[in-house]
Design a protein around this motif. Structure first.
Motif, PDB file in Angstrom:
ATOM      1  N   SER A 235       0.846  -1.189   0.000  1.00 18.65           N
ATOM      2  CA  SER A 235       0.000   0.000   0.000  1.00 18.65           C
ATOM      3  C   SER A 235       0.883   1.241   0.000  1.00 18.65           C
ATOM      4  O   SER A 235       2.100   1.153   0.197  1.00 18.65           O
ATOM      5  N   ASP A 236       0.292   2.396  -0.225  1.00 16.88           N
ATOM      6  CA  ASP A 236       1.049   3.637  -0.207  1.00 16.88           C
ATOM      7  C   ASP A 236       1.693   3.877   1.153  1.00 16.88           C
ATOM      8  O   ASP A 236       2.754   4.472   1.265  1.00 16.88           O
ATOM      9  N   VAL A 237       1.011   3.387   2.210  1.00 17.62           N
ATOM     10  CA  VAL A 237       1.547   3.562   3.562  1.00 17.62           C
ATOM     11  C   VAL A 237       2.780   2.702   3.764  1.00 17.62           C
ATOM     12  O   VAL A 237       3.749   3.104   4.414  1.00 17.62           O
ATOM     13  N   GLU A 238       2.754   1.483   3.193  1.00 21.69           N
ATOM     14  CA  GLU A 238       3.865   0.551   3.389  1.00 21.69           C
ATOM     15  C   GLU A 238       5.143   1.020   2.701  1.00 21.69           C
ATOM     16  O   GLU A 238       6.239   0.797   3.204  1.00 21.69           O
ATOM     17  N   LEU A 239       5.017   1.673   1.564  1.00 18.75           N
ATOM     18  CA  LEU A 239       6.211   2.083   0.826  1.00 18.75           C
ATOM     19  C   LEU A 239       5.929   3.352   0.037  1.00 18.75           C
ATOM     20  O   LEU A 239       5.281   3.319  -0.999  1.00 18.75           O
ATOM     21  N   ASN A 240       6.398   4.465   0.564  1.00 17.64           N
ATOM     22  CA  ASN A 240       6.232   5.746  -0.102  1.00 17.64           C
ATOM     23  C   ASN A 240       7.573   6.153  -0.702  1.00 17.64           C
ATOM     24  O   ASN A 240       8.577   6.253   0.008  1.00 17.64           O
ATOM     25  N   ILE A 241       7.615   6.384  -2.008  1.00 18.00           N
ATOM     26  CA  ILE A 241       8.858   6.714  -2.703  1.00 18.00           C
ATOM     27  C   ILE A 241       8.912   8.216  -2.970  1.00 18.00           C
ATOM     28  O   ILE A 241       8.045   8.742  -3.688  1.00 18.00           O
ATOM     29  N   PRO A 242       9.892   8.919  -2.422  1.00 19.20           N
ATOM     30  CA  PRO A 242      10.014  10.357  -2.710  1.00 19.20           C
ATOM     31  C   PRO A 242      10.271  10.594  -4.196  1.00 19.20           C
ATOM     32  O   PRO A 242      10.981   9.823  -4.849  1.00 19.20           O
ATOM     33  N   ASP A 243       9.710  11.665  -4.729  1.00 21.74           N
ATOM     34  CA  ASP A 243       9.880  11.988  -6.150  1.00 21.74           C
ATOM     35  C   ASP A 243      11.352  12.183  -6.525  1.00 21.74           C
ATOM     36  O   ASP A 243      11.761  11.875  -7.658  1.00 21.74           O
ATOM     37  N   ILE A 248      12.132   9.477 -14.379  1.00 21.58           N
ATOM     38  CA  ILE A 248      11.032   9.028 -15.236  1.00 21.58           C
ATOM     39  C   ILE A 248      11.297   9.445 -16.678  1.00 21.58           C
ATOM     40  O   ILE A 248      11.526  10.623 -16.958  1.00 21.58           O
ATOM     41  N   GLU A 249      11.268   8.455 -17.568  1.00 21.49           N
ATOM     42  CA  GLU A 249      11.499   8.699 -18.982  1.00 21.49           C
ATOM     43  C   GLU A 249      10.274   8.270 -19.773  1.00 21.49           C
ATOM     44  O   GLU A 249       9.604   7.296 -19.423  1.00 21.49           O
ATOM     45  N   THR A 250       9.989   8.993 -20.827  1.00 16.82           N
ATOM     46  CA  THR A 250       8.918   8.586 -21.728  1.00 16.82           C
ATOM     47  C   THR A 250       9.499   8.383 -23.121  1.00 16.82           C
ATOM     48  O   THR A 250      10.467   9.040 -23.511  1.00 16.82           O
ATOM     49  N   LYS A 251       8.894   7.450 -23.830  1.00 15.68           N
ATOM     50  CA  LYS A 251       9.372   7.170 -25.186  1.00 15.68           C
ATOM     51  C   LYS A 251       8.242   6.578 -25.997  1.00 15.68           C
ATOM     52  O   LYS A 251       7.181   6.236 -25.473  1.00 15.68           O
ATOM     53  N   ARG A 252       8.487   6.444 -27.274  1.00 18.23           N
ATOM     54  CA  ARG A 252       7.499   5.855 -28.156  1.00 18.23           C
ATOM     55  C   ARG A 252       7.471   4.340 -27.951  1.00 18.23           C
ATOM     56  O   ARG A 252       8.518   3.702 -27.886  1.00 18.23           O
ATOM     57  N   ALA A 253       6.272   3.802 -27.797  1.00 15.77           N
ATOM     58  CA  ALA A 253       6.133   2.368 -27.572  1.00 15.77           C
ATOM     59  C   ALA A 253       6.635   1.584 -28.768  1.00 15.77           C
ATOM     60  O   ALA A 253       6.490   2.011 -29.916  1.00 15.77           O
ATOM     61  N   SER A 254       7.224   0.422 -28.499  1.00 18.24           N
ATOM     62  CA  SER A 254       7.742  -0.427 -29.574  1.00 18.24           C
ATOM     63  C   SER A 254       6.887  -1.669 -29.711  1.00 18.24           C
ATOM     64  O   SER A 254       6.170  -2.051 -28.805  1.00 18.24           O
ATOM     65  N   GLY A 255       6.982  -2.315 -30.879  1.00 18.18           N
ATOM     66  CA  GLY A 255       6.251  -3.557 -31.102  1.00 18.18           C
ATOM     67  C   GLY A 255       4.808  -3.299 -31.474  1.00 18.18           C
ATOM     68  O   GLY A 255       4.378  -2.164 -31.671  1.00 18.18           O
ATOM     69  N   ALA A 256       4.048  -4.413 -31.561  1.00 17.42           N
ATOM     70  CA  ALA A 256       2.646  -4.321 -31.964  1.00 17.42           C
ATOM     71  C   ALA A 256       1.852  -3.583 -30.913  1.00 17.42           C
ATOM     72  O   ALA A 256       2.093  -3.688 -29.738  1.00 17.42           O
ATOM     73  N   GLY A 257       0.888  -2.820 -31.333  1.00 14.22           N
ATOM     74  CA  GLY A 257       0.067  -2.098 -30.381  1.00 14.22           C
ATOM     75  C   GLY A 257      -0.886  -1.143 -31.057  1.00 14.22           C
ATOM     76  O   GLY A 257      -1.608  -0.405 -30.395  1.00 14.22           O
ATOM     77  N   ILE A 271      13.153   4.667 -13.180  1.00 15.89           N
ATOM     78  CA  ILE A 271      14.340   4.145 -12.495  1.00 15.89           C
ATOM     79  C   ILE A 271      14.341   4.659 -11.063  1.00 15.89           C
ATOM     80  O   ILE A 271      14.190   5.858 -10.828  1.00 15.89           O
ATOM     81  N   HIS A 272      14.499   3.743 -10.141  1.00 19.41           N
ATOM     82  CA  HIS A 272      14.659   4.126  -8.730  1.00 19.41           C
ATOM     83  C   HIS A 272      16.148   4.359  -8.503  1.00 19.41           C
ATOM     84  O   HIS A 272      16.947   3.425  -8.464  1.00 19.41           O
ATOM     85  N   ILE A 273      16.532   5.634  -8.388  1.00 18.11           N
ATOM     86  CA  ILE A 273      17.940   6.027  -8.381  1.00 18.11           C
ATOM     87  C   ILE A 273      18.744   5.363  -7.266  1.00 18.11           C
ATOM     88  O   ILE A 273      19.847   4.846  -7.526  1.00 18.11           O
ATOM     89  N   PRO A 274      18.264   5.307  -6.025  1.00 15.79           N
ATOM     90  CA  PRO A 274      19.075   4.711  -4.948  1.00 15.79           C
ATOM     91  C   PRO A 274      19.450   3.254  -5.174  1.00 15.79           C
ATOM     92  O   PRO A 274      20.530   2.812  -4.782  1.00 15.79           O
ATOM     93  N   THR A 275      18.547   2.470  -5.790  1.00 16.26           N
ATOM     94  CA  THR A 275      18.804   1.040  -5.968  1.00 16.26           C
ATOM     95  C   THR A 275      19.109   0.665  -7.416  1.00 16.26           C
ATOM     96  O   THR A 275      19.569  -0.440  -7.681  1.00 16.26           O
TER      97      THR A 275
END
Length: 399
Positions: A235-243, A248-257, A271-275
């Motif tokens: 849940s959000d309470v169990e694991l809150n990830i600071p921004d 966060i990267e966005t790109k054009r989707a690949s493959g069928a769709g 990508i979670h930078i610390p890990t």
């Protein structure tokens, strides 16, 4: 409640042949077993103590609600036993005419019938699995068998999608890595709904398929495996990830769709930078939805890593689920030539009409529920045995 009423189990045991039946069926508790009766007796005492407490903490309140349905059923049994006992005493009196004896016998039969019904209700209360509303991350990964395993991975993935629709669960596909022949190398999806955590947990392990490959005609039977891992969603309470910890990267989707997917930047990579943990999602058309799914998958994987650092339990559990994906490691076998599905775990069995099973409806639901009941039975019997061991130790120490 008087102490004398708590001794009813001992007297009731003498009426075993009249009132109680020995449960020989799978997933049933023998209510006439003295050890079980001692355990139920203690539950009634515990309930009485908790109910008369002027103040209860959270754990005591939870425990009271947990055992209350059991005690209510047991109190019905006490009342029925006392009624049967009263009829026995009445029947012993001299001078009873035949009409009175007939009425006593008919009334006794009514009580005995109700006793059996209450016994069944008690069995259900003790053994019915508790289903919660929550979510899990399901990962389907090809094991041994090459292209044939990938094709079956796709079929298994589609079966789960149909099953989630049958159960009216919410499903978000996180990732699908397809093979050249239309199979699946690896796929993952998030599922949320009532019973999803408990029922889907029954799918974790190695699934073995035996059939003539669709890529061959008239060939020999081939054995392949697909591994399924099921991880709880935090849940959000169990694991809150600071921004600040996210890239966060966005790109054009690949493959069928479809045209829309391939011409917009809908794919999201986080990508979670610390890990250094990275996840991607490009299955949906909406960048916002893909981001939500990717974040939920990331939280699930990070929670898993967090728990692995604290304990090796989760890691060993996952290994026990997916094994090494070898052909001799399996929880279930799908045999196409013999048109059957065999569940190898206790509480399972053989289901015929494999095609119907693969549609992901009632047959899969019944199998999962049977496995859950078996697990519940084992948990209850372990609790009873542990209680008896403690009870004997306490009794020996006092003597």
């Amino acid at each position: 409640m008087s102490v004398s009423r708590f001794t009813f189990f001992r007297s009731l045991y003498k009426l075993e042949n009249l009132v109680l039946r020995r449960y020989s069926a799978q997933n049933a508790i023998n209510l006439s077993d003295p050890a079980v009766q001692t355990y139920l007796n203690r539950l009634m005492l515990e309930h009485a103590n908790l109910e008369t407490k002027p103040r209860r903490n959270f754990e005591e309140t939870r425990r009271l609600q947990e055992i209350k349905p059991i005690v209510l059923a047991l109190e019905q049994r006490i009342a029925l036993f006392e009624s049967i006992d009263s009829l026995k005493e009445l029947n012993k009196r001299d001078g009873q005419d035949e009409e009175i004896k007939k009425m006593i016998k008919e009334e006794a039969q009514i009580y005995l019938k109700r006793m059996k019904e209450v016994d069944g209700e008690l069995q259900s209360i003790l053994l019915e699995p508790v289903l919660t509303k929550g979510g899990v991350l399901v990962e389907v990964t090809t094991g041994a068998g090459g292209q044939e395993a990938m094709l079956f991975a796709r079929e298994l993935f589609e079966m789960y999608q149909s099953y989630c629709e049958y159960k009216d669960w919410e499903v978000d596909i996180a990732s699908v890595e397809k093979s050249d022949l239309g199979g699946i190398r690896k796929a993952s999806f998030l599922v949320h709904g009532l019973g999803a955590p408990e029922l889907m947990r029954m799918e974790a392990g190695v699934h073995r398929v035996q059939r003539i490959p669709v890529t061959e005609k008239g060939g020999r039977i081939h054995t392949s495996t697909v591994s399924v891992a099921v991880l709880p969603q935090p849940s959000d309470v169990e694991l809150n990830i600071p921004d600040r910890d996210l890239s966060i990267e966005t790109k054009r989707a690949s493959g069928a769709g479809g045209q829309h997917v391939n011409t917009t930047d809908s794919a999201v990579r986080i990508i979670h930078i610390p890990t250094g943990t990275a996840v991607e999602c490009q299955e949906g058309r909406s960048q916002i939805k893909n981001k939500q799914i990717a974040l939920q998958k990331l939280r699930t994987l990070l929670l898993q890593k967090q728990e692995e650092e604290q304990s090796s339990k989760i890691n060993s559990e996952r290994k026990s689920q997916i094994g090494q994906s070898n052909r001799n490691e399996k929880i279930r076998t799908y045999n196409y030539p013999q048109d059957r599905v065999t569940e190898h775990r206790e509480g399972g069995g053989t289901t015929h009409s494999l095609k119907t099973f693969m549609q992901g409806g009632e047959p899969l639901e019944k199998l999962q529920e049977s496995l859950l009941r078996q697990q519940r039975y084992q948990a209850v019997m372990t609790e009873i045995n542990d209680f008896i061991a403690r009870y004997k130790a306490e009794t020996s120490a006092k003597s």
